[in-house]
Motif scaffolding. Structure first.
Motif, PDB file in Angstrom:
ATOM      1  N   MET A 188       0.847  -1.186   0.000  1.00  0.00           N
ATOM      2  CA  MET A 188       0.000   0.000   0.000  1.00  0.00           C
ATOM      3  C   MET A 188       0.880   1.233   0.000  1.00  0.00           C
ATOM      4  SD  MET A 188      -3.017  -0.726   2.720  1.00  0.00           S
ATOM      5  CE  MET A 188      -4.548  -0.350   1.953  1.00  0.00           C
ATOM      6  N   GLU A 189       0.436   2.239  -0.690  1.00  0.00           N
ATOM      7  CA  GLU A 189       1.205   3.471  -0.787  1.00  0.00           C
ATOM      8  C   GLU A 189       0.750   4.525   0.226  1.00  0.00           C
ATOM      9  OE1 GLU A 189       3.843   3.928  -2.793  1.00  0.00           O
ATOM     10  OE2 GLU A 189       3.641   1.870  -3.501  1.00  0.00           O
ATOM     11  N   GLU A 190      -0.372   4.323   0.868  1.00  0.00           N
ATOM     12  CA  GLU A 190      -0.894   5.314   1.810  1.00  0.00           C
ATOM     13  C   GLU A 190      -0.038   5.376   3.065  1.00  0.00           C
ATOM     14  OE1 GLU A 190      -4.944   4.415   2.746  1.00  0.00           O
ATOM     15  OE2 GLU A 190      -5.330   3.733   0.722  1.00  0.00           O
ATOM     16  N   GLU A 191       0.181   6.578   3.574  1.00  0.00           N
ATOM     17  CA  GLU A 191       0.926   6.726   4.818  1.00  0.00           C
ATOM     18  C   GLU A 191       0.088   6.242   5.990  1.00  0.00           C
ATOM     19  OE1 GLU A 191       2.936  10.329   5.785  1.00  0.00           O
ATOM     20  OE2 GLU A 191       3.209  10.808   3.666  1.00  0.00           O
ATOM     21  N   GLY A 192       0.752   5.598   6.942  1.00  0.00           N
ATOM     22  CA  GLY A 192       0.084   5.174   8.158  1.00  0.00           C
ATOM     23  C   GLY A 192      -0.799   3.943   8.026  1.00  0.00           C
ATOM     24  N   CYS A 248       3.766 -10.237   1.126  1.00  0.00           N
ATOM     25  CA  CYS A 248       2.490  -9.914   0.495  1.00  0.00           C
ATOM     26  C   CYS A 248       2.207  -8.445   0.761  1.00  0.00           C
ATOM     27  CB  CYS A 248       1.365 -10.799   1.015  1.00  0.00           C
ATOM     28  SG  CYS A 248       0.997 -10.560   2.757  1.00  0.00           S
ATOM     29  N   THR A 249       1.167  -7.952   0.166  1.00  0.00           N
ATOM     30  CA  THR A 249       0.789  -6.563   0.385  1.00  0.00           C
ATOM     31  C   THR A 249      -0.714  -6.501   0.577  1.00  0.00           C
ATOM     32  OG1 THR A 249       0.922  -4.320  -0.434  1.00  0.00           O
ATOM     33  CG2 THR A 249       0.645  -6.003  -2.091  1.00  0.00           C
ATOM     34  N   PRO A 250      -1.198  -5.852   1.569  1.00  0.00           N
ATOM     35  CA  PRO A 250      -0.480  -5.224   2.680  1.00  0.00           C
ATOM     36  C   PRO A 250      -0.219  -6.245   3.779  1.00  0.00           C
ATOM     37  CG  PRO A 250      -2.795  -4.734   2.901  1.00  0.00           C
ATOM     38  CD  PRO A 250      -2.641  -5.566   1.646  1.00  0.00           C
ATOM     39  N   CYS A 251       1.002  -6.388   4.155  1.00  0.00           N
ATOM     40  CA  CYS A 251       1.383  -7.333   5.207  1.00  0.00           C
ATOM     41  C   CYS A 251       2.367  -6.692   6.165  1.00  0.00           C
ATOM     42  CB  CYS A 251       2.017  -8.574   4.602  1.00  0.00           C
ATOM     43  SG  CYS A 251       0.845  -9.608   3.726  1.00  0.00           S
ATOM     44  N   VAL A 252       2.444  -7.252   7.335  1.00  0.00           N
ATOM     45  CA  VAL A 252       3.393  -6.783   8.333  1.00  0.00           C
ATOM     46  C   VAL A 252       4.802  -6.991   7.799  1.00  0.00           C
ATOM     47  CG1 VAL A 252       4.341  -7.224  10.622  1.00  0.00           C
ATOM     48  CG2 VAL A 252       1.866  -7.232  10.284  1.00  0.00           C
ATOM     49  N   GLU A 295       7.781  -3.419   4.156  1.00  0.00           N
ATOM     50  CA  GLU A 295       8.367  -2.137   3.762  1.00  0.00           C
ATOM     51  C   GLU A 295       9.729  -2.262   3.087  1.00  0.00           C
ATOM     52  OE1 GLU A 295       5.985  -1.645   7.513  1.00  0.00           O
ATOM     53  OE2 GLU A 295       7.648  -2.910   6.953  1.00  0.00           O
ATOM     54  N   ARG A 296      10.397  -3.383   3.251  1.00  0.00           N
ATOM     55  CA  ARG A 296      11.725  -3.547   2.641  1.00  0.00           C
ATOM     56  C   ARG A 296      11.650  -3.940   1.168  1.00  0.00           C
ATOM     57  NH1 ARG A 296      15.186  -6.800   7.163  1.00  0.00           N
ATOM     58  NH2 ARG A 296      13.582  -8.367   6.842  1.00  0.00           N
ATOM     59  N   TRP A 297      10.451  -4.066   0.626  1.00  0.00           N
ATOM     60  CA  TRP A 297      10.258  -4.482  -0.761  1.00  0.00           C
ATOM     61  C   TRP A 297       9.249  -3.572  -1.454  1.00  0.00           C
ATOM     62  CZ3 TRP A 297      13.187  -8.427  -2.628  1.00  0.00           C
ATOM     63  CH2 TRP A 297      13.852  -9.205  -1.675  1.00  0.00           C
ATOM     64  N   LYS A 298       9.376  -3.467  -2.763  1.00  0.00           N
ATOM     65  CA  LYS A 298       8.423  -2.692  -3.555  1.00  0.00           C
ATOM     66  C   LYS A 298       8.144  -3.467  -4.834  1.00  0.00           C
ATOM     67  CE  LYS A 298       7.549   1.784  -5.520  1.00  0.00           C
ATOM     68  NZ  LYS A 298       7.204   2.979  -4.823  1.00  0.00           N
ATOM     69  N   GLN A 299       6.877  -3.556  -5.179  1.00  0.00           N
ATOM     70  CA  GLN A 299       6.501  -4.230  -6.410  1.00  0.00           C
ATOM     71  C   GLN A 299       6.560  -3.221  -7.541  1.00  0.00           C
ATOM     72  OE1 GLN A 299       2.835  -6.358  -6.134  1.00  0.00           O
ATOM     73  NE2 GLN A 299       3.025  -7.212  -8.178  1.00  0.00           N
ATOM     74  N   ILE A 300       7.368  -3.528  -8.543  1.00  0.00           N
ATOM     75  CA  ILE A 300       7.511  -2.674  -9.719  1.00  0.00           C
ATOM     76  C   ILE A 300       7.177  -3.539 -10.924  1.00  0.00           C
ATOM     77  CG2 ILE A 300       9.073  -1.264 -11.093  1.00  0.00           C
ATOM     78  CD1 ILE A 300      10.688  -0.791  -8.492  1.00  0.00           C
ATOM     79  N   GLY A 301       6.031  -3.260 -11.505  1.00  0.00           N
ATOM     80  CA  GLY A 301       5.544  -4.110 -12.599  1.00  0.00           C
ATOM     81  C   GLY A 301       5.286  -5.506 -12.060  1.00  0.00           C
ATOM     82  N   ASP A 302       5.902  -6.497 -12.681  1.00  0.00           N
ATOM     83  CA  ASP A 302       5.723  -7.869 -12.213  1.00  0.00           C
ATOM     84  C   ASP A 302       6.918  -8.354 -11.384  1.00  0.00           C
ATOM     85  OD1 ASP A 302       7.523  -7.994 -14.280  1.00  0.00           O
ATOM     86  OD2 ASP A 302       6.658  -9.769 -15.206  1.00  0.00           O
ATOM     87  N   ARG A 303       7.772  -7.416 -10.957  1.00  0.00           N
ATOM     88  CA  ARG A 303       8.955  -7.772 -10.169  1.00  0.00           C
ATOM     89  C   ARG A 303       8.849  -7.259  -8.752  1.00  0.00           C
ATOM     90  NH1 ARG A 303      13.689  -9.069 -13.499  1.00  0.00           N
ATOM     91  NH2 ARG A 303      12.948  -9.097 -15.616  1.00  0.00           N
ATOM     92  N   LEU A 304       9.494  -7.975  -7.846  1.00  0.00           N
ATOM     93  CA  LEU A 304       9.565  -7.579  -6.450  1.00  0.00           C
ATOM     94  C   LEU A 304      11.005  -7.137  -6.196  1.00  0.00           C
ATOM     95  CD1 LEU A 304       7.840  -7.412  -3.930  1.00  0.00           C
ATOM     96  CD2 LEU A 304       8.527  -9.744  -3.389  1.00  0.00           C
TER      97      LEU A 304
END
Length: 52
Positions: A1-5, A33-37, A40-49
């Protein structure tokens, strides 16, 4: 998720404790997974993590 908080909105005051448990049980982030605890150390960009 991109939302703060979003962590506190979903898990409230438990988020810190849950994140510590996640880091102990899964230190290399095999489970993601997203949103999961602790995601934050990962970001999904297109079909890549990608590690942030």
């Amino acid at each position: 998720m991109e939302e703060e908080g979003w962590q506190q909105r979903l898990w409230g005051e438990n988020y810190g404790r849950l994140k510590r448990i996640k880091r102990t049980v899964d230190p290399t982030d095999v489970f993601w997974c997203t949103p999961c605890v602790g995601n934050e150390r990962w970001k999904q960009i297109g079909d890549r993590l990608c590690r942030v």
